[in-house]
Scaffold this active site. Structure first.
Site, short mmCIF file in Angstrom:
data_model
loop_
_atom_site.label_atom_id
_atom_site.label_comp_id
_atom_site.label_asym_id
_atom_site.label_seq_id
_atom_site.Cartn_x
_atom_site.Cartn_y
_atom_site.Cartn_z
N HIS A 137 0.85 -1.19 0.00
CA HIS A 137 0.00 0.00 0.00
C HIS A 137 0.89 1.24 0.00
CE1 HIS A 137 -3.49 -2.55 1.71
NE2 HIS A 137 -3.61 -2.40 0.40
N GLU A 158 0.51 -4.59 11.09
CA GLU A 158 0.11 -3.19 10.97
C GLU A 158 0.94 -2.44 12.00
OE1 GLU A 158 -1.90 -1.88 8.77
OE2 GLU A 158 -3.19 -3.52 8.06
N GLU A 161 1.67 3.85 3.05
CA GLU A 161 2.13 3.32 4.34
C GLU A 161 3.66 3.37 4.39
OE1 GLU A 161 0.11 -0.48 4.38
OE2 GLU A 161 -1.85 0.47 4.23
ZN ZN Z 1 -1.93 -1.63 4.10
ZN ZN Z 2 -7.09 -2.29 5.99
#
Ligand code: ZN
Ligand code: ZN
Length: 337
Positions: free
Chosen positions: A73, A272, A76
């Site tokens: 992504h 994350e 990020e």
């Molecule tokens: Zn992501």
């Molecule tokens: Zn997500």
């Protein structure tokens, strides 16, 4: 930093442009010729090369693989910063990761979504998807982490291009996901651990995202993941939650983590990283170091868990003691009886 600067002064606590990261990959494989090789993974939609680093110690014994990808992504940014940090950790003298190299090779992909990452630097800081063209050139980008062949576009993804979770025109329709899938598929018998790094939310996610059914090794994944979160917390007190994506984050289909689980890779996790939303994607550079340090602890803890199961490290202290030599001799003798 300008691309000509040396590796010695490379600031790992800064965000880097794609150009700098490419330069860094070149420099690191030139400096550590005995350990690091740079490999071509494939081309992006906009025809840019995607590279990964293979970190492998020369040996006669067959080795297993740990996969880590960052930057799927675009926005990020702390994710590619972590992949670079982690590579440096492996290569440092007296690194605690070196002990794993006897039996493990590391494949690290610092930026998977190269086109999107560049776009997030040049045009739209909050860009997430790839840059493939849709709807007769009026809409751009597929969410590459909704494009893998794992219950593709069944839930938590959109079939409409303007959506930030657009799943693409079919499973693995994008060149970036195709490139990753092909490599992983070709090595899957040897891959023990699949780690994909995102931000933000402070989570260690296990399969699944596309169903609330538990994976067949759910208990083991939770146990190893929870231990990793506990270890991470000892560094700076940061709390990470552990659980299936569908339970603790959201339902998602077509993620690489779920796909890796489905093709039989034993340990598959999504990280994350920091934070929980105060800065979100705009995590200040001042937090890169602490974010990476604590996450490194978590990854090492996961590798301990993986190697406990598959016996892929000498022992947990990294030193091969005479006791462990005798023990492993006994173990190997036992297999003949
Ligand atoms: Zn992501
Ligand atoms: Zn997500």
């Amino acid at each position: 930093m300008t691309p000509s600067k040396s590796l010695e002064t490379y600031p790992y606590n800064k965000y880097h442009s794609m150009e700098e990261i490419n330069q860094w990959m070149k420099q690191i494989s030139a400096k550590y010729t005995d350990l690091v090789t740079q490999h071509f993974l494939g081309m992006t939609y906009e025809m840019r090369p995607i590279y990964y680093l293979k970190i492998s110690q020369l040996a006669d014994n067959p080795k297993k693989i740990v996969w880590m990808d960052c930057g799927i992504h675009a926005r990020e940014w702390v994710s590619p910063a972590f992949c670079q940090w982690f590579v440096r950790e492996i290569l440092q003298d007296k690194s605690r990761i070196r002990r794993f190299l006897k039996n493990l090779d590391f494949y690290v992909l610092p930026v998977l979504n190269v086109d999107g990452y560049i776009y997030s630097w040049t045009t739209d800081r909050l860009w997430r998807k790839s840059r493939s063209s849709h709807n007769n050139g009026t809409c751009f980008g597929t969410d590459l982490n909704r494009n893998f062949n794992a219950s593709w576009c069944s839930i938590g993804a959109s079939k409409n291009c303007p959506s930030s979770t657009f799943c693409g025109t079919g499973p693995v329709s994008e060149p970036e996901t195709k490139a990753v899938s092909n490599l992983i598929e070709s090595k899957k018998e040897d891959i023990l651990c699949f780690l994909t790094i995102h931000s933000y939310g402070q989570l260690i996610l296990i399969p699944y995202g596309y169903t609330s059914n538990k994976s067949n090794n759910y208990e083991e994944l939770i146990q190893v993941g929870q231990k990793a979160a506990n270890t991470l917390k000892t560094k700076y007190g940061t709390n990470y939650k552990v659980g299936p994506s569908v339970d603790i984050l959201h339902a998602t289909s077509g993620s690489s983590r779920d796909w890796a689980q489905d093709i039989g890779i034993p340990f598959s996790y999504t990280f994350e990283l920091r934070d929980e939303g105060s800065y979100g994607y705009f995590l200040p550079e001042a937090q890169i170091q602490i974010t990476c340090e604590e996450a490194t602890e978590a990854v090492l803890s996961i590798l301990d868990g993986v190697c406990k199961k598959f016996r892929c490290s000498a022992n947990s202290s990294g030193k091969v003691t005479s006791t462990s030599v005798v023990l492993s001799l006994l173990m190997s003798l036992r297999s003949f009886i």
